[in-house]
Design a protein around this motif. Structure first.
Motif, short mmCIF file in Angstrom:
data_model
loop_
_atom_site.label_atom_id
_atom_site.label_comp_id
_atom_site.label_asym_id
_atom_site.label_seq_id
_atom_site.Cartn_x
_atom_site.Cartn_y
_atom_site.Cartn_z
N GLU A 74 12.76 -85.32 -38.17
CA GLU A 74 13.46 -84.38 -38.01
C GLU A 74 14.04 -84.57 -36.42
N GLN A 93 4.94 -75.40 -30.39
CA GLN A 93 5.77 -75.21 -31.53
C GLN A 93 7.08 -76.15 -31.19
N THR A 96 13.46 -77.72 -34.83
CA THR A 96 14.12 -78.91 -35.32
C THR A 96 15.72 -78.34 -34.97
N VAL A 100 14.87 -74.90 -37.37
CA VAL A 100 13.26 -74.72 -37.90
C VAL A 100 12.32 -74.73 -37.10
N HIS A 102 8.24 -75.32 -36.41
CA HIS A 102 6.89 -75.80 -36.81
C HIS A 102 5.76 -75.56 -35.71
N THR A 103 5.20 -74.87 -35.93
CA THR A 103 4.02 -74.50 -34.83
C THR A 103 2.34 -74.83 -35.32
N PHE A 104 1.88 -75.61 -34.33
CA PHE A 104 0.65 -76.19 -34.63
C PHE A 104 -0.25 -75.49 -33.63
#
Length: 131
Positions: A74, A93, A96, A100, A102-104
């Motif tokens: 992405e 975080q 994209t 969108v 995406h959190t880790f």
């Protein structure tokens, strides 16, 4: 009657309906157009889990056979990084290009290792087109 297989080429749109606990998304089917879908969050989680297991198996078999393959990635529009105040983790975080997130939650030692590897890789001189 069995339906002909369609080639999935992407997911141009997705949204959540919090009131209904549903996910709405569109799948692109190459030359065959697009299909709009809606499903309860639990169904989507089950499908994602199954697809993730199949991809992990495919990746493991490809790597064990020594085959190189393109990894779809992405585009990144932003990254937010901060140390969690309650746990010994760094919250990362990535958002994209399509918005969108995406959190880790990454343990501190792993976060330091990842930071060092990112620095090393970003400074490497790799000619364009080489693997």
């Amino acid at each position: 009657m069995k339906m002909a297989k369609k080639r999935l080429t992407g997911m141009p749109m997705g949204a959540v309906d919090l009131d209904r606990d549903e996910v709405q998304f569109t799948l692109r089917l190459g030359a065959n157009g697009e299909i709009d879908l809606v499903a309860k969050a639990g169904v989507v989680e089950q499908v994602i889990s199954g697809l993730a297991r199949m991809c992990a198996e495919l990746r493991a078999r490809s790597l064990s056979g020594g085959k190189a393959r393109v990894v779809p990635a992405e585009g990144l529009s932003s990254a937010h990084i901060q140390r969690d105040r309650l746990q010994d983790v760094v919250l990362v975080q990535f958002v994209t290009d399509r918005g969108v997130p995406h959190t880790f939650a990454i343990p501190l030692d792993d976060a330091a290792d990842i930071a060092a590897r990112l620095k090393t890789e970003s400074e490497r001189d790799v000619p364009a087109g080489s693997a």
